[in-house]
Design a protein around this motif. Structure first.
Motif, PDB file in Angstrom:
ATOM      1  N   GLU A 154       0.865  -1.174   0.000  1.00 38.64           N
ATOM      2  CA  GLU A 154       0.000   0.000   0.000  1.00 38.64           C
ATOM      3  C   GLU A 154       0.906   1.229   0.000  1.00 38.64           C
ATOM      4  O   GLU A 154       1.764   1.374   0.868  1.00 38.64           O
ATOM      5  CB  GLU A 154      -0.895   0.011   1.237  1.00 38.64           C
ATOM      6  CG  GLU A 154      -1.822   1.221   1.304  1.00 38.64           C
ATOM      7  CD  GLU A 154      -2.730   1.171   2.510  1.00 38.64           C
ATOM      8  OE1 GLU A 154      -3.869   0.672   2.383  1.00 38.64           O
ATOM      9  OE2 GLU A 154      -2.279   1.611   3.595  1.00 38.64           O
TER      10      GLU A 154
ATOM     11  N   LYS B 142      -3.010  10.484  -3.058  1.00 39.57           N
ATOM     12  CA  LYS B 142      -3.558   9.229  -3.564  1.00 39.57           C
ATOM     13  C   LYS B 142      -3.064   8.072  -2.706  1.00 39.57           C
ATOM     14  O   LYS B 142      -1.953   8.100  -2.168  1.00 39.57           O
ATOM     15  CB  LYS B 142      -3.073   9.026  -5.013  1.00 39.57           C
ATOM     16  CG  LYS B 142      -3.803   7.964  -5.792  1.00 39.57           C
ATOM     17  CD  LYS B 142      -4.970   8.554  -6.583  1.00 39.57           C
ATOM     18  CE  LYS B 142      -5.646   7.486  -7.410  1.00 39.57           C
ATOM     19  NZ  LYS B 142      -5.870   7.864  -8.778  1.00 39.57           N
ATOM     20  N   THR B 143      -3.895   7.021  -2.628  1.00 36.98           N
ATOM     21  CA  THR B 143      -3.500   5.750  -2.019  1.00 36.98           C
ATOM     22  C   THR B 143      -3.721   4.642  -3.036  1.00 36.98           C
ATOM     23  O   THR B 143      -4.803   4.561  -3.626  1.00 36.98           O
ATOM     24  CB  THR B 143      -4.320   5.449  -0.750  1.00 36.98           C
ATOM     25  OG1 THR B 143      -4.037   6.441   0.243  1.00 36.98           O
ATOM     26  CG2 THR B 143      -3.964   4.080  -0.177  1.00 36.98           C
TER      27      THR B 143
ATOM     28  N   SER C  44      -1.766   5.581 -10.192  1.00 33.86           N
ATOM     29  CA  SER C  44      -1.400   6.497  -9.112  1.00 33.86           C
ATOM     30  C   SER C  44      -1.532   7.972  -9.492  1.00 33.86           C
ATOM     31  O   SER C  44      -1.321   8.845  -8.662  1.00 33.86           O
ATOM     32  CB  SER C  44       0.045   6.236  -8.677  1.00 33.86           C
ATOM     33  OG  SER C  44       0.955   6.718  -9.669  1.00 33.86           O
TER      34      SER C  44
ATOM     35  N   HIS D 273      -2.700   0.290  -4.167  1.00 32.94           N
ATOM     36  CA  HIS D 273      -2.128  -1.018  -3.847  1.00 32.94           C
ATOM     37  C   HIS D 273      -1.461  -1.534  -5.109  1.00 32.94           C
ATOM     38  O   HIS D 273      -2.071  -1.542  -6.182  1.00 32.94           O
ATOM     39  CB  HIS D 273      -3.212  -2.000  -3.401  1.00 32.94           C
ATOM     40  CG  HIS D 273      -3.818  -1.645  -2.079  1.00 32.94           C
ATOM     41  ND1 HIS D 273      -4.974  -2.219  -1.617  1.00 32.94           N
ATOM     42  CD2 HIS D 273      -3.421  -0.766  -1.114  1.00 32.94           C
ATOM     43  CE1 HIS D 273      -5.266  -1.719  -0.424  1.00 32.94           C
ATOM     44  NE2 HIS D 273      -4.339  -0.838  -0.097  1.00 32.94           N
TER      45      HIS D 273
ATOM     46  N   THR E 250       0.887   5.405  -0.021  1.00 33.29           N
ATOM     47  CA  THR E 250       0.038   6.577   0.227  1.00 33.29           C
ATOM     48  C   THR E 250       0.865   7.843   0.144  1.00 33.29           C
ATOM     49  O   THR E 250       1.970   7.916   0.691  1.00 33.29           O
ATOM     50  CB  THR E 250      -0.611   6.480   1.619  1.00 33.29           C
ATOM     51  OG1 THR E 250      -1.412   5.301   1.685  1.00 33.29           O
ATOM     52  CG2 THR E 250      -1.501   7.683   1.886  1.00 33.29           C
TER      53      THR E 250
END
Length: 212
Positions: free
Chosen positions: A120, A164-165, A148, A167, A122
């Protein structure tokens, strides 16, 4: 009292004494048997409890054996006026935060990954800007991570927070950074846009390693 009555009385007394002794011995035997039985059950119960506790602890130990190496996280921060957003330039960081199985490097504005897995990532920062448009993205090595990308647009002077976050899967030796893709200032013409960023924060966290 004649002799015969005396003999009967003494005999009765002997029988009574023997009965009392027998009763007392029986009571003692019952008590001893109870204590022994209770003690045995208590020991068995205690032993069973210890066994269950030991079994549970071993199960937990086995479950998490070696998992410490599966942890990975890292962070970069900028608590000051970070700088101006310029085309193709990385976001500036000044302080490294907690890290494990990563290397957060404020001098290079990057986080170096040491563990394969799904992560993850962030990123957030505050923006102070005049009329301007800008696009940003998180980069893996020198390649933009498509999902992203995030944008900023304003026709007036504004202060806001954006980021933005995501995975994504990363591999050992990947290098993570955040960069300005491009900027423009439609209402200013040829002059560069004034987009100042501050309080930037970039974090990475391993969700699961490949060998979990």
């Amino acid at each position: 009292m004649d002799e015969e009555e005396t003999e009967h009385t003494e005999a009765f007394g002997d029988v009574a004494d023997q009965s009392e002794d027998a009763l007392e011995q029986t009571e003692e035997k019952i008590e001893a048997d109870f204590e022994q039985k209770f003690s045995r059950k208590h020991r068995e119960k205690k032993s069973d409890k210890k066994y269950k506790e030991k079994k549970y602890k071993n199960k937990i130990k086995k479950k998490f054996k070696g998992k410490e190496d599966q942890k990975a996280f890292g962070s970069l921060y900028n608590f000051d006026i970070g700088g101006f957003a310029m085309d193709a330039a990385p976001i500036n960081f000044t302080v490294e935060g907690p890290e494990f199985n990563t290397d957060a490097n404020p001098e290079e504005d990057t986080i170096h990954i040491f563990k394969d897995g799904n992560y993850e990532i962030t990123f957030f920062m505050d923006i102070l800007a005049n009329s301007a448009l800008a696009n940003f993205a998180i980069f893996r090595n020198n390649t933009q991570i498509n999902e992203s990308k995030f944008s900023f647009v304003s026709e007036d002077t504004i202060q806001t927070t954006l980021g933005k976050t995501i995975h994504t899967e990363l591999e050992e030796n990947d290098v993570i950074s955040v960069r300005t893709i491009n900027t423009s200032s439609p209402n200013v013409g040829y002059e560069p846009p004034t987009i100042r960023y501050l309080n930037a924060a970039l974090t990475v966290k391993l969700l699961n390693g490949k060998d979990l």
